[in-house]
Design a protein around this motif. Structure first.
Motif, PDB file in Angstrom:
ATOM      1  N   ILE A   1       0.774  -1.179  -0.172  1.00 15.93           N
ATOM      2  CA  ILE A   1      -0.016   0.119  -0.194  1.00 15.93           C
ATOM      3  C   ILE A   1       0.870   1.178   0.029  1.00 15.93           C
ATOM      4  O   ILE A   1       1.718   1.522   1.040  1.00 15.93           O
ATOM      5  CB  ILE A   1      -0.988   0.017   1.229  1.00 15.93           C
ATOM      6  N   ARG A   2       0.880   1.889  -1.190  1.00 13.98           N
ATOM      7  CA  ARG A   2       1.506   3.294  -1.256  1.00 13.98           C
ATOM      8  C   ARG A   2       0.741   4.371  -0.771  1.00 13.98           C
ATOM      9  O   ARG A   2      -0.455   4.518  -0.989  1.00 13.98           O
ATOM     10  CB  ARG A   2       2.219   3.264  -2.758  1.00 13.98           C
ATOM     11  N   MET A   3       1.373   5.439  -0.126  1.00 15.43           N
ATOM     12  CA  MET A   3       0.804   6.525   0.340  1.00 15.43           C
ATOM     13  C   MET A   3       1.477   7.825  -0.412  1.00 15.43           C
ATOM     14  O   MET A   3       2.466   7.872  -0.731  1.00 15.43           O
ATOM     15  CB  MET A   3       0.978   6.640   2.170  1.00 15.43           C
TER      16      MET A   3
ATOM     17  N   VAL B   1      -4.051  16.498   1.366  1.00 18.69           N
ATOM     18  CA  VAL B   1      -4.630  15.009   2.092  1.00 18.69           C
ATOM     19  C   VAL B   1      -3.337  14.002   1.763  1.00 18.69           C
ATOM     20  O   VAL B   1      -2.760  13.878   0.685  1.00 18.69           O
ATOM     21  CB  VAL B   1      -5.850  14.530   1.399  1.00 18.69           C
ATOM     22  N   LEU B   2      -3.181  13.201   2.791  1.00 19.18           N
ATOM     23  CA  LEU B   2      -2.270  11.960   2.745  1.00 19.18           C
ATOM     24  C   LEU B   2      -3.138  10.798   2.398  1.00 19.18           C
ATOM     25  O   LEU B   2      -4.312  10.477   3.265  1.00 19.18           O
ATOM     26  CB  LEU B   2      -1.532  11.818   3.811  1.00 19.18           C
ATOM     27  N   GLN B   3      -3.276  10.118   1.213  1.00 21.61           N
ATOM     28  CA  GLN B   3      -3.996   9.205   0.610  1.00 21.61           C
ATOM     29  C   GLN B   3      -3.289   7.803   0.210  1.00 21.61           C
ATOM     30  O   GLN B   3      -2.391   8.366  -0.277  1.00 21.61           O
ATOM     31  CB  GLN B   3      -4.969   9.567  -0.323  1.00 21.61           C
ATOM     32  N   PRO B   4      -3.853   6.772   0.609  1.00 19.75           N
ATOM     33  CA  PRO B   4      -3.297   5.464   0.052  1.00 19.75           C
ATOM     34  C   PRO B   4      -3.870   5.501  -1.455  1.00 19.75           C
ATOM     35  O   PRO B   4      -4.791   6.107  -1.961  1.00 19.75           O
ATOM     36  CB  PRO B   4      -4.053   4.323   0.692  1.00 19.75           C
ATOM     37  N   THR B   5      -2.794   5.135  -2.579  1.00 16.91           N
ATOM     38  CA  THR B   5      -3.267   5.162  -3.933  1.00 16.91           C
ATOM     39  C   THR B   5      -4.285   4.458  -4.202  1.00 16.91           C
ATOM     40  O   THR B   5      -4.960   4.669  -5.238  1.00 16.91           O
ATOM     41  CB  THR B   5      -1.973   4.824  -4.700  1.00 16.91           C
ATOM     42  N   PHE B   6      -4.718   3.262  -3.291  1.00 19.69           N
ATOM     43  CA  PHE B   6      -5.926   2.638  -3.748  1.00 19.69           C
ATOM     44  C   PHE B   6      -7.065   3.379  -3.569  1.00 19.69           C
ATOM     45  O   PHE B   6      -8.357   3.003  -4.460  1.00 19.69           O
ATOM     46  CB  PHE B   6      -5.965   1.202  -2.911  1.00 19.69           C
ATOM     47  N   ILE B   7      -7.184   4.569  -2.817  1.00 19.68           N
ATOM     48  CA  ILE B   7      -8.231   5.341  -2.795  1.00 19.68           C
ATOM     49  C   ILE B   7      -8.198   6.371  -3.976  1.00 19.68           C
ATOM     50  O   ILE B   7      -9.492   6.630  -4.686  1.00 19.68           O
ATOM     51  CB  ILE B   7      -8.684   6.004  -1.441  1.00 19.68           C
TER      52      ILE B   7
ATOM     53  N   GLU C   1       9.329  13.669  -2.627  1.00 21.34           N
ATOM     54  CA  GLU C   1      10.558  13.412  -1.949  1.00 21.34           C
ATOM     55  C   GLU C   1      10.355  12.766  -0.515  1.00 21.34           C
ATOM     56  O   GLU C   1      10.972  12.336   0.115  1.00 21.34           O
ATOM     57  CB  GLU C   1      11.669  14.296  -1.921  1.00 21.34           C
ATOM     58  N   HIS C   2       9.042  13.383  -0.303  1.00 22.08           N
ATOM     59  CA  HIS C   2       8.801  13.139   1.472  1.00 22.08           C
ATOM     60  C   HIS C   2       7.727  11.897   1.259  1.00 22.08           C
ATOM     61  O   HIS C   2       7.006  11.978   2.335  1.00 22.08           O
ATOM     62  CB  HIS C   2       8.481  14.284   2.206  1.00 22.08           C
ATOM     63  N   THR C   3       7.411  11.099   0.193  1.00 23.85           N
ATOM     64  CA  THR C   3       6.501  10.235   0.379  1.00 23.85           C
ATOM     65  C   THR C   3       6.773   9.141   1.638  1.00 23.85           C
ATOM     66  O   THR C   3       7.961   8.533   1.547  1.00 23.85           O
ATOM     67  CB  THR C   3       6.453   9.500  -0.947  1.00 23.85           C
ATOM     68  N   PRO C   4       5.861   8.998   2.352  1.00 26.92           N
ATOM     69  CA  PRO C   4       5.993   7.992   3.341  1.00 26.92           C
ATOM     70  C   PRO C   4       6.632   6.665   2.878  1.00 26.92           C
ATOM     71  O   PRO C   4       6.189   6.119   1.729  1.00 26.92           O
ATOM     72  CB  PRO C   4       4.855   8.006   4.075  1.00 26.92           C
ATOM     73  N   GLU C   5       7.029   5.725   3.781  1.00 26.68           N
ATOM     74  CA  GLU C   5       7.594   4.216   3.337  1.00 26.68           C
ATOM     75  C   GLU C   5       6.156   3.828   3.173  1.00 26.68           C
ATOM     76  O   GLU C   5       5.106   3.847   3.779  1.00 26.68           O
ATOM     77  CB  GLU C   5       8.172   3.852   4.482  1.00 26.68           C
TER      78      GLU C   5
ATOM     79  N   GLN D   1       2.964   8.784 -12.690  1.00 27.03           N
ATOM     80  CA  GLN D   1       2.749   9.734 -11.482  1.00 27.03           C
ATOM     81  C   GLN D   1       3.796   9.090 -10.320  1.00 27.03           C
ATOM     82  O   GLN D   1       4.347   9.838  -9.599  1.00 27.03           O
ATOM     83  CB  GLN D   1       1.541   9.844 -11.033  1.00 27.03           C
ATOM     84  N   LEU D   2       4.045   7.829 -10.181  1.00 31.55           N
ATOM     85  CA  LEU D   2       4.598   7.288  -9.173  1.00 31.55           C
ATOM     86  C   LEU D   2       6.164   7.049  -9.410  1.00 31.55           C
ATOM     87  O   LEU D   2       6.838   6.844  -8.466  1.00 31.55           O
ATOM     88  CB  LEU D   2       4.056   5.921  -8.752  1.00 31.55           C
ATOM     89  N   LYS D   3       6.448   7.362 -10.596  1.00 27.47           N
ATOM     90  CA  LYS D   3       7.735   7.132 -10.925  1.00 27.47           C
ATOM     91  C   LYS D   3       8.764   8.148  -9.825  1.00 27.47           C
ATOM     92  O   LYS D   3       9.966   7.950  -9.528  1.00 27.47           O
ATOM     93  CB  LYS D   3       8.429   7.481 -12.271  1.00 27.47           C
ATOM     94  N   GLN D   4       8.295   9.347  -9.647  1.00 25.74           N
ATOM     95  CA  GLN D   4       9.093  10.346  -9.003  1.00 25.74           C
ATOM     96  C   GLN D   4       8.995  10.196  -7.598  1.00 25.74           C
ATOM     97  O   GLN D   4       9.557  10.863  -6.726  1.00 25.74           O
ATOM     98  CB  GLN D   4       8.607  11.547  -9.268  1.00 25.74           C
TER      99      GLN D   4
END
Length: 309
Positions: A161-163, A237-243, A259-263, A305-308
């Motif tokens: 799950i990516r945020m 907003v901080l969102q999981p990508t599944f949403i 660059e500050h995307t959570p683990e 979008q997620l490459k960065q």
């Protein structure tokens, strides 16, 4: 001596109280049952039973041995069942607890596909964001997202799950795009109220000295609603990508501070530790793991979008 047969014979005698009753249960002669038990006692150099003309009684050593022997045989039976019980035989009622937002967005097609393959499995799906007590509340599986605490439960990771931190282009055009975590303090942050230190990273953990009240004008226990509010241009907003994957794909939300995307955190299937895992439980967990994969379909459509991040 076949030690497994001898152990089964001894346990039957211990449970039923006589060689003849044990022989009837195991469909063997009383003489063979007696021979098995005698061979087992010789092998252990310990008397397990005191015999009288009418009944048998466990010795102290026999009382201890019957407990351990029964566990060994249960383990053997479980192993054989897992090897021999094909998933096609999965059947019965499967009770599942799942988080609301994830379930409403992604479980319907999974369950449909699963029941097409396993038509004898009925599913009772209960949606709730609280951590249910699987044993007390009678669930076979609980789907949970986050970082799990150590417990007596068994957990199998199903997918990642990516945020992402994101906001609507209209909001960023009006209030500016933050270029640091410190800059978030001047923005309206839409907070998911169920998140805590055990469930995953929080933006307000980045904001040392900032109170929850200062973070934003809205908190909610449903991530999907927060995503909708963010699309309307109300805040970050901080969102999981599944949403938020569809909004990101459509351009109605944009990733900020990549660059500050959570683990990443994970989706787990949690189930109680049992001697014999029901084939319906094993079948669903295996199916869900293969269905989502390490990179789930909602992240696959966001590759650019997620490459960065």
């Amino acid at each position: 001596m076949d030690r497994i047969d001898a152990m089964r014979a001894f346990i039957a005698v211990a449970k039923l109280g006589s060689f003849s009753a044990a022989a009837d249960k195991l469909d063997k002669s009383p003489q063979l049952i007696s021979k098995y038990v005698s061979q087992l006692e010789t092998h252990l150099t310990t008397r397990l039973l005191n015999r009288t003309t009418r009944k048998v009684h466990l010795t102290e050593a026999g009382e201890r041995y019957v407990i351990r022997a029964e566990q060994v045989l249960n383990d053997i039976d479980e192993m054989e069942s897992q090897l021999g019980d094909m998933q096609a035989n999965a059947k019965g009622l499967l009770r599942i607890s799942a988080p609301v937002a994830f379930a409403t967005l992604h479980l319907a097609p999974l369950i449909h596909a699963f029941q097409q393959q396993y038509p004898d499995v009925d599913i009772d799906l209960q949606l709730n964001d609280r951590k249910v007590d699987i044993v007390e509340e009678g669930f076979d599986i609980a789907l949970r997202i986050g970082n799990l605490k150590n417990s007596s439960l068994i957990a199998r990771r199903l997918t990642t799950i990516r945020m992402v931190l994101c906001a609507a282009p209209a909001y960023l055009a009006e209030f500016g795009t933050p270029d640091s975590l410190e800059a978030l303090k001047s923005h309206n942050y839409l907070r998911y109220s169920y998140l805590d230190a055990d469930n995953g990273p929080l933006p307000h953990q980045y904001l040392v000295g900032t109170t929850h009240d200062q973070l934003g004008k809205l908190s909610c226990n449903h991530g999907g609603l927060l995503s909708q509010v963010a699309v309307l241009g109300q805040g970050i907003v901080l969102q999981p990508t599944f949403i938020c994957y569809k909004a990101l794909q459509a351009g109605s939300l944009s990733v900020i501070l990549p660059e500050h995307t959570p683990e990443p955190i994970h989706l787990y299937a949690v189930y109680a530790h049992r001697q014999l895992l029901a084939s319906k439980v094993r079948a669903f967990i295996d199916f869900a793991s293969q269905y989502f994969g390490e990179t789930p379909y909602w992240d696959s459509v966001l590759s650019e979008q997620l490459k960065q991040t």
